[in-house]
Each structure stands twice: as C-alpha cells, then as structure tokens.
Design a protein around this motif. Structure first.
Motif, mmCIF file in Angstrom:
data_model
loop_
_atom_site.group_PDB
_atom_site.id
_atom_site.type_symbol
_atom_site.label_atom_id
_atom_site.label_comp_id
_atom_site.label_asym_id
_atom_site.label_seq_id
_atom_site.Cartn_x
_atom_site.Cartn_y
_atom_site.Cartn_z
ATOM 1 N N GLY A 131 49.512 21.753 25.350
ATOM 2 C CA GLY A 131 49.259 23.055 24.732
ATOM 3 C C GLY A 131 48.873 22.997 23.277
ATOM 4 O O GLY A 131 49.174 23.916 22.510
ATOM 5 N N GLU A 133 46.143 23.474 21.795
ATOM 6 C CA GLU A 133 45.231 24.531 21.360
ATOM 7 C C GLU A 133 45.802 25.929 21.621
ATOM 8 O O GLU A 133 45.080 26.914 21.534
ATOM 9 N N THR A 134 47.073 25.991 21.919
ATOM 10 C CA THR A 134 47.738 27.272 22.127
ATOM 11 C C THR A 134 48.726 27.535 20.995
ATOM 12 O O THR A 134 48.941 26.677 20.129
ATOM 13 N N ASP A 135 49.359 28.697 21.030
ATOM 14 C CA ASP A 135 50.381 29.021 20.038
ATOM 15 C C ASP A 135 51.755 28.488 20.429
ATOM 16 O O ASP A 135 52.723 28.700 19.697
ATOM 17 N N GLY A 279 43.877 21.747 16.914
ATOM 18 C CA GLY A 279 44.776 22.845 17.247
ATOM 19 C C GLY A 279 46.074 22.761 16.476
ATOM 20 O O GLY A 279 46.083 22.759 15.246
ATOM 21 N N ARG A 280 47.187 22.677 17.202
ATOM 22 C CA ARG A 280 48.515 22.583 16.564
ATOM 23 C C ARG A 280 48.970 21.135 16.372
ATOM 24 O O ARG A 280 50.128 20.887 16.022
#
Length: 390
Positions: A131, A133-135, A279-280
């Motif tokens: 994840g 590229e997610t929050d 991302g993250r």
C-alpha cells in the motif's frame, strides 16, 4: 501493531532516525532481518563529518563518541615518496572530522533505543511492503514462525543496497545510475599502534593504500587489489609487505605490524537511485546510494538523508506542514550527487586503473601537484571532506 513510522533496516541510519524521532514523540518501529550481534559485527568506516557528529549529540547518544572519538583536523596525501598535509581546520574555518568506528556508533544507538524502550525487532524475515501509494501503507514480516503486520503512516527504507525497500518500487518508477570500479579494497584490522595520528591516503604505481585507525591501539589499513583476488590469497605477512611498499619510506619504517583481527575485500562502486520516494515509502542511505569509501562519504551521505527526514517528520507531525516530505527526494539527491562527485574525484585521483596509459598517470600527478599549489583547490577538498552543509 500500529505506529507512525516503520523503519526497515537496523543499521546506523535506521537506528539514528528512530532515536531522533522517538525523542520528539514520533512513534516508530525498526525491523532488522539479522541479529543484534550480526549487526554489531560489521566492520565499516568511521570518519564522521561534523554534521553527523552533531546529529549523534542531538539524538542523545554522542557522549561516548565525544569522549573516545579522535578529533582529526587534517589528513595526509602521499605520492612520490612524500607526504603532504591537508589542513582541514585551517582551510574550513575551524571544522574537523571525528574518527569513531561504525560499530561503536551502532552500539551507542542500540543503547539509546534500549534506554528509551524503543522497538527494534530483530530476525524479522520475509519483510514485504504494501500500500505504498495509498494513505494506509503497512509492512508484513515473519518472526519466530508467526506472520505479523505493522500498520503505519510512512515506511522508511534503510535496509541497504540489497534490501527489500528499493526492490519494492516498480521498475518503471525508478531510475538507477551506477559505475563499478575494476578493483577492490583489501582491509586489515589489527591491535597495533597507528602508524600516523592522522589518516594517510597513498597514491602509488602498485595501487592505492590507506592508513586509518579506530583508536590509538586499533589500526585499520587498506590496499587496492584486483577484483579477482580473494582474502585467502593474502597472508598477514603479504599484506604488511605490500602496504609498506606503497608508503613513503619514513612511514613504512615506523609501521607496527601484528596479527589481523579481521580481513576482508570490499568491491568499489558508485550508485544512485532516483527518486528517493515512492508514495509513502522513502529511501535513505545505501538503499538509495553508494559511494566508494575513498572520500568517507558513505555513512555521512546517509546521515544527511536522516537529517532531512527527521526535520520533515517534525514539521509534518508537529506543525501539519508536509512540504519537507514532498521536497525530501530532491533535497537529498542534490547533496547525494555532490558526495558522489567528491568520492568519484578522490577515487580517480588516487587509484591505479588497469586501463590507464602513461598519459593518464601524468594527469593524475599533475592534478595532485596543482592541488597542493592552490589554496582554493585545497579548500574545496577540505570543504567536501568535513561535510557540506545540510
């Protein structure tokens, strides 16, 4: 498990970032695939620029470094049988470097994490990143046969060149630059008095050599060797003889030899991955860049990554300002490439390359002669060696 920052890799970079964040109330967990003893068994460089030393003090783990580390205000370059000194202190307006082994740095950081009851999970196997590229990124791993998960806000990859972090970025979202050098460094550690109170970088027709130290009773020496050589090819006697042949006569005459504690060959390469964010996920240290050890930039370049991430997270969590995180990759890479340039220059200046023709060797010597004829050229060398501003 839930945390704010998951750090992959329990070497100096990961532990330093963890310690700094923890002291500011930012929750984090460190995952390391090896045991603590394995991590502490790594023999690495120990020339710390003043910015790195300041970070150790800010992290609350600089006391032993300040009491036991060697403050060096200069170093020597030897060629054609003579030594010439680079006055770091005088050329940079009072700056210097600290000689303090990476093993000791790591030990101090471990002690700091233990005192703060920080979470460092060793023998974390099969680490996988999800994840990014997610929050809501998360990390999975296996420990003692159990599958575990850490939910987090951000993931920091401090797990080195061969780690999972950079490998988790899709190939079309990252670009790498690399140069592999046609030689390695054979290093020997011994319980002997250093031959010089300051480092000696030696250029010789037989190959490069370096006289370094960890303390006044622990010496670290290196000689350039072909990549085809193996440690088993080099007895202690052969090493000491080869080292002596590459040093000025007065230095070789005072060289104290002894049994090796550790002996290894390290290949030399330059490597950079861009960008240092996906991302993250943020990359730091050897996960994103590697330099030859010639200019002592490796650990110090990683420290600048830690500095930028630390301050970016402070602004993000304490002030709601994410601009530092957004600018991290560009800011870090700007300094990384300056470190790459300096290490590349030092390596080319002091090593014997198999494909060099007499013209190339004359240019090397001319570059050295010019360096010591120009205060401005020496000042540039000194400025890079003690560390450019963060």
């Amino acid at each position: 498990m839930k945390t704010q920052v998951a750090i992959i890799g329990g070497g100096p970079s990961g532990l330093l970032l963890s310690q700094l964040l923890d002291r500011k109330g930012i929750a984090n967990v460190v995952l390391e695939k090896h045991t603590r003893d394995y991590v502490l068994g790594r023999i690495r460089a120990g020339v710390l620029e003043h910015g790195f030393a300041a970070l150790m003090r800010e992290a609350g783990v600089g006391e032993r470094m300040d009491s036991e580390g060697e403050i060096h205000e200069g170093f020597y370059i030897a060629t054609n049988g003579e030594r010439r000194r680079v006055d770091l202190h005088g050329l940079t307006g009072g700056n210097s470097v600290v000689v303090y082994g990476q093993t000791e740095i790591t030990r101090d950081l471990y002690d700091g994490r233990e005192k703060s009851k920080g979470q460092v999970i060793h023998e974390a196997l099969d680490v996988q990143l999800h994840g990014m590229e997610t929050d809501a990124p998360y990390v999975t791993y296996r420990k003692d046969g159990e599958d575990l998960r850490i939910d987090c806000d951000y993931i920091i990859g401090c797990d080195g060149y061969h780690g999972v972090s950079r490998a988790s970025i899709p190939a079309d979202r990252i670009r790498t630059y690399e140069r592999v050098y046609p030689f390695g460094w054979l290093g020997l550690l011994s319980h002997t008095k250093p031959v010089s109170p300051e480092l000696i970088y030696a250029r010789h027709e037989r190959g490069f050599a370096l006289c370094s130290l960890r303390s006044q009773t622990l010496s670290r020496y290196y000689v350039q060797v072909p990549l085809t050589d193996k440690v088993e090819d080099w007895s202690d006697d052969r090493f000491w003889g080869e080292l002596s042949s590459r040093l000025p006569e007065d230095v070789a005459a005072s060289l104290q030899t002894g049994a090796s504690i550790e002996k290894s060959i390290a290949p030399l390469r330059s490597f950079v991955a861009e960008p240092m964010r996906y991302g993250r996920l943020f990359l730091a240290g050897d996960a994103a860049h590697i330099v030859p050890p010639t200019g002592a930039r490796g650990l110090n370049s990683a420290a600048s990554d830690v500095y930028y991430l630390y301050h970016a997270f402070l602004a993000h969590y304490h002030e709601g300002d994410s601009s530092g995180l957004d600018a991290y990759s560009d800011k870090a890479l700007a300094r990384v490439w300056k470190g790459q340039r300096f290490s590349w220059w030092m390596t080319n200046l002091l090593h014997t390359f198999p494909d060099h023709i007499p013209y190339d060797r004359k240019l090397q010597q001319t570059e050295l002669d010019y360096l010591f004829s120009s205060r401005n050229a020496l000042a540039s060398l000194a400025e890079n060696y003690v560390g450019l501003p963060f």
